[in-house]
Design an enzyme around this catalytic site. Structure first.
Site, PDB file in Angstrom:
ATOM      1  N   LYS A  42      58.556  22.011  63.294  1.00  0.00           N
ATOM      2  CA  LYS A  42      58.243  22.022  64.735  1.00  0.00           C
ATOM      3  C   LYS A  42      57.468  20.797  65.212  1.00  0.00           C
ATOM      4  O   LYS A  42      56.778  20.823  66.229  1.00  0.00           O
ATOM      5  CB  LYS A  42      57.438  23.296  65.133  1.00  0.00           C
ATOM      6  CG  LYS A  42      58.132  24.567  64.799  1.00  0.00           C
ATOM      7  CD  LYS A  42      59.443  24.682  65.514  1.00  0.00           C
ATOM      8  CE  LYS A  42      60.574  24.764  64.533  1.00  0.00           C
ATOM      9  NZ  LYS A  42      61.866  24.391  65.116  1.00  0.00           N
ATOM     10  N   GLY A  66      59.065  17.643  65.490  1.00  0.00           N
ATOM     11  CA  GLY A  66      59.971  16.589  65.941  1.00  0.00           C
ATOM     12  C   GLY A  66      61.052  16.240  64.930  1.00  0.00           C
ATOM     13  O   GLY A  66      61.703  15.197  65.041  1.00  0.00           O
ATOM     14  N   THR A  67      61.267  17.127  63.974  1.00  0.00           N
ATOM     15  CA  THR A  67      62.251  16.911  62.910  1.00  0.00           C
ATOM     16  C   THR A  67      63.650  16.661  63.466  1.00  0.00           C
ATOM     17  O   THR A  67      64.348  15.728  63.044  1.00  0.00           O
ATOM     18  CB  THR A  67      62.324  18.172  62.013  1.00  0.00           C
ATOM     19  OG1 THR A  67      61.007  18.659  61.802  1.00  0.00           O
ATOM     20  CG2 THR A  67      63.014  17.888  60.709  1.00  0.00           C
ATOM     21  N   THR A  68      64.062  17.515  64.405  1.00  0.00           N
ATOM     22  CA  THR A  68      65.424  17.440  64.938  1.00  0.00           C
ATOM     23  C   THR A  68      65.650  16.093  65.618  1.00  0.00           C
ATOM     24  O   THR A  68      66.694  15.450  65.430  1.00  0.00           O
ATOM     25  CB  THR A  68      65.642  18.577  65.967  1.00  0.00           C
ATOM     26  OG1 THR A  68      65.134  19.793  65.411  1.00  0.00           O
ATOM     27  CG2 THR A  68      67.093  18.734  66.318  1.00  0.00           C
ATOM     28  N   HIS A  75      60.736  19.524  54.408  1.00  0.00           N
ATOM     29  CA  HIS A  75      59.443  20.018  54.891  1.00  0.00           C
ATOM     30  C   HIS A  75      58.472  20.182  53.706  1.00  0.00           C
ATOM     31  O   HIS A  75      57.351  20.631  53.889  1.00  0.00           O
ATOM     32  CB  HIS A  75      59.602  21.392  55.555  1.00  0.00           C
ATOM     33  CG  HIS A  75      60.286  21.381  56.894  1.00  0.00           C
ATOM     34  ND1 HIS A  75      60.088  20.403  57.838  1.00  0.00           N
ATOM     35  CD2 HIS A  75      61.157  22.261  57.460  1.00  0.00           C
ATOM     36  CE1 HIS A  75      60.804  20.675  58.930  1.00  0.00           C
ATOM     37  NE2 HIS A  75      61.477  21.795  58.715  1.00  0.00           N
ATOM     38  N   ARG A 113      52.509  15.803  64.573  1.00  0.00           N
ATOM     39  CA  ARG A 113      52.330  16.306  65.947  1.00  0.00           C
ATOM     40  C   ARG A 113      51.034  17.093  66.042  1.00  0.00           C
ATOM     41  O   ARG A 113      50.621  17.737  65.055  1.00  0.00           O
ATOM     42  CB  ARG A 113      53.526  17.204  66.293  1.00  0.00           C
ATOM     43  CG  ARG A 113      53.587  17.617  67.738  1.00  0.00           C
ATOM     44  CD  ARG A 113      54.805  18.481  68.032  1.00  0.00           C
ATOM     45  NE  ARG A 113      54.978  18.613  69.470  1.00  0.00           N
ATOM     46  CZ  ARG A 113      55.839  19.436  70.059  1.00  0.00           C
ATOM     47  NH1 ARG A 113      56.622  20.193  69.313  1.00  0.00           N
ATOM     48  NH2 ARG A 113      55.931  19.488  71.362  1.00  0.00           N
ATOM     49  N   SER A 169      55.093  25.572  69.717  1.00  0.00           N
ATOM     50  CA  SER A 169      56.522  25.358  69.492  1.00  0.00           C
ATOM     51  C   SER A 169      57.043  26.367  68.457  1.00  0.00           C
ATOM     52  O   SER A 169      58.105  26.965  68.628  1.00  0.00           O
ATOM     53  CB  SER A 169      56.748  23.921  68.998  1.00  0.00           C
ATOM     54  OG  SER A 169      58.115  23.673  68.836  1.00  0.00           O
ATOM     55  N   ARG A 190      63.644  22.784  73.151  1.00  0.00           N
ATOM     56  CA  ARG A 190      62.940  23.548  74.188  1.00  0.00           C
ATOM     57  C   ARG A 190      62.539  22.572  75.276  1.00  0.00           C
ATOM     58  O   ARG A 190      63.394  22.003  75.935  1.00  0.00           O
ATOM     59  CB  ARG A 190      61.759  24.298  73.569  1.00  0.00           C
ATOM     60  CG  ARG A 190      61.310  25.507  74.353  1.00  0.00           C
ATOM     61  CD  ARG A 190      60.249  26.268  73.590  1.00  0.00           C
ATOM     62  NE  ARG A 190      59.072  25.471  73.282  1.00  0.00           N
ATOM     63  CZ  ARG A 190      57.983  25.415  74.052  1.00  0.00           C
ATOM     64  NH1 ARG A 190      57.908  26.125  75.158  1.00  0.00           N
ATOM     65  NH2 ARG A 190      56.950  24.650  73.723  1.00  0.00           N
ATOM     66  N   GLY A 219      59.941  19.950  74.802  1.00  0.00           N
ATOM     67  CA  GLY A 219      59.580  18.650  74.226  1.00  0.00           C
ATOM     68  C   GLY A 219      58.530  17.879  75.005  1.00  0.00           C
ATOM     69  O   GLY A 219      58.748  16.716  75.335  1.00  0.00           O
TER      70      GLY A 219
HETATM   71  P1  A3P Z   1      58.810  22.228  71.847  1.00  0.00           P
HETATM   72  O1  A3P Z   1      59.007  23.601  71.307  1.00  0.00           O
HETATM   73  O2  A3P Z   1      57.380  21.879  72.072  1.00  0.00           O
HETATM   74  O3  A3P Z   1      59.649  21.949  73.048  1.00  0.00           O
HETATM   75  P2  A3P Z   1      61.523  20.511  65.068  1.00  0.00           P
HETATM   76  O4  A3P Z   1      62.666  19.661  65.397  1.00  0.00           O
HETATM   77  O5  A3P Z   1      60.614  19.909  64.027  1.00  0.00           O
HETATM   78  O6  A3P Z   1      61.922  21.904  64.799  1.00  0.00           O
HETATM   79  O7  A3P Z   1      60.610  20.532  66.375  1.00  0.00           O
HETATM   80  C1  A3P Z   1      61.034  21.176  67.534  1.00  0.00           C
HETATM   81  C2  A3P Z   1      60.325  20.555  68.719  1.00  0.00           C
HETATM   82  O8  A3P Z   1      60.900  19.275  68.997  1.00  0.00           O
HETATM   83  C3  A3P Z   1      60.502  21.390  69.987  1.00  0.00           C
HETATM   84  O9  A3P Z   1      59.319  21.188  70.740  1.00  0.00           O
HETATM   85  C4  A3P Z   1      61.721  20.724  70.615  1.00  0.00           C
HETATM   86  O10 A3P Z   1      61.844  20.965  71.999  1.00  0.00           O
HETATM   87  C5  A3P Z   1      61.426  19.273  70.321  1.00  0.00           C
HETATM   88  N1  A3P Z   1      62.638  18.435  70.332  1.00  0.00           N
HETATM   89  C6  A3P Z   1      63.859  18.741  69.814  1.00  0.00           C
HETATM   90  N2  A3P Z   1      64.725  17.753  70.047  1.00  0.00           N
HETATM   91  C7  A3P Z   1      64.037  16.800  70.721  1.00  0.00           C
HETATM   92  C8  A3P Z   1      64.416  15.524  71.258  1.00  0.00           C
HETATM   93  N3  A3P Z   1      65.659  15.085  71.146  1.00  0.00           N
HETATM   94  N4  A3P Z   1      63.469  14.802  71.877  1.00  0.00           N
HETATM   95  C9  A3P Z   1      62.204  15.272  72.004  1.00  0.00           C
HETATM   96  N5  A3P Z   1      61.804  16.463  71.518  1.00  0.00           N
HETATM   97  C10 A3P Z   1      62.700  17.224  70.898  1.00  0.00           C
END
Ligand code: A3P
Length: 334
Positions: free
Chosen positions: A67, A69-71, A132, A158, A166, A300, A302
């Site tokens: 959670k 910024g991995t994605t 992770h 983060r 998140s 979500r 972000g």
């Molecule tokens: P929020 O829940 O605060 O919106 P992970 O990828 O590690 O699971 O983290 C998920 C968080 O990264 C979520 O934060 C999500 O909205 C945000 N996120 C996913 N894709 C993103 C992107 N392309 N740019 C910025 N934030 C992103």
């Protein structure tokens, strides 16, 4: 250069049942090992990967606490590394249009461990992988060498308050699915309230938790060997996505040329990987990852500071205090 180093966790499968267990957040059964909390799935990976994972000097490992910024990091790194084969220009077809970033860059720990690591061997170089798993528990082939033969690691960190919030929203969308999966071990665990989940998070009882310790290890490693470790912050990436992408590409040994910059390649990748673009794609609105999780759960809003919409000031102060105390004596701040 890719010699396999002895497995310090060889007996993990045997001792696993005797490790201390605790409920976690999200509500899976966690076991404590090496100073962190893990699901059985992660422990199996840690036990097996040291024996079978053969790093390559060209590997890039995207590491993160869940959670944080991995994605986004996966999308950016994949697009930068593969821009010759898959131009990011607007209107062009791109693998991100049809696949979740999680299916383009797989987690090391989610690979089938029964195949002796062959799944990793089949990926052509330069390999882009993700994890992770805490730094101190990664295969020694990755972390135990100083000559670059273990590849490079990019870490994204983060603010724990936003990470927790998140996590909370992600849990609401995914826990029921995850609990049905093998190895999570939480099938009967009750769904926690927000306050209960917060307490567990503060105690470090989350997957790969505590977050601050996870981050500190990667931060220290990147300070020891800046050529092998890049430390990014989600908040900085939001402020300057182009600058962060250029730093990332240079670190991955595929810097953008001035011609590419002038042609708008950096801008196009930033746009392609933006939350707005990815969240709006059909694959991320309706699709599921190979593991069966809904892709939409990863996108979500972000933003920075969303914690203030869910947490009381007292909760925020408590978490900040726990983190500050844990990081005392180090130079790391969130
Ligand atoms: P929020 O829940 O605060 O919106 P992970 O990828 O590690 O699971 O983290 C998920 C968080 O990264 C979520 O934060 C999500 O909205 C945000 N996120 C996913 N894709 C993103 C992107 N392309 N740019 C910025 N934030 C992103």
């Amino acid at each position: 250069a890719s010699a396999v180093i002895a497995n310090p966790h060889a007996d993990l499968a045997e001792i696993m049942p005797s490790l201390p267990t605790a409920p976690g957040f999200p509500p899976y059964r966690l076991r404590r090992y090496g100073g962190f909390w893990h699901t059985d799935l992660y422990l199996k990976f840690i036990g097996a990967s040291h024996a079978c994972f053969k790093p390559r000097p060209t590997d890039v490992l995207l590491a993160s606490f869940p959670k944080t910024g991995t994605t986004w990091l996966k999308a950016l790194a994949f697009s930068a590394l593969n821009r010759a084969a898959h131009p990011p220009s607007v209107g062009a077809d791109h693998p991100l249009h049809r696949n979740s970033p999680h299916d383009l860059v797989r987690f090391l720990e989610l690979a089938d461990q029964d195949d002796d690591g062959l799944i990793y061997e089949e990926i052509p170089s330069p390999r882009l992988l993700a994890t992770h798993v805490p730094y101190s528990l990664l295969p020694r082939g990755i972390t135990g060498t100083k000559d670059g033969s273990g590849g490079r690691i990019v870490y994204v960190c983060r603010d724990p308050k936003d990470t927790f919030v998140s996590f909370w929203h992600y849990h609401e969308k995914t826990t029921a699915t995850l609990q049905r999966m093998a190895d999570v071990g939480g099938a009967s665990a009750a769904m926690p309230t927000f306050e209960e989940a917060f307490e567990l998070f503060c105690q470090g009882q989350s997957v790969a938790g505590p977050q601050w310790r996870h981050t500190l290890e990667y931060w220290e490693a990147s300070r020891r060997s800046p050529d092998q470790g890049l430390f990014l912050r989600y908040e900085d990436m939001l402020l300057d996505p182009s600058g962060s992408l250029m730093k990332l590409a240079a670190f991955m040994a595929c810097p953008f040329s001035p011609e590419e910059e002038a042609a708008g390649v950096v801008r196009d990748i930033v746009e392609l990987c933006s939350l707005g673009t990815l969240k709006g794609l059909e694959v991320n609105r309706r699709g599921s990852t190979m593991l069966g999780l809904k892709n939409e759960a990863f996108f979500r809003n972000g933003t920075v500071g969303d914690w203030s919409n869910c947490m009381t000031p007292a909760m925020a102060a408590r978490l900040d205090g726990i983190v500050a105390e844990a990081l005392q004596g180090s130079m790391l701040t969130f």
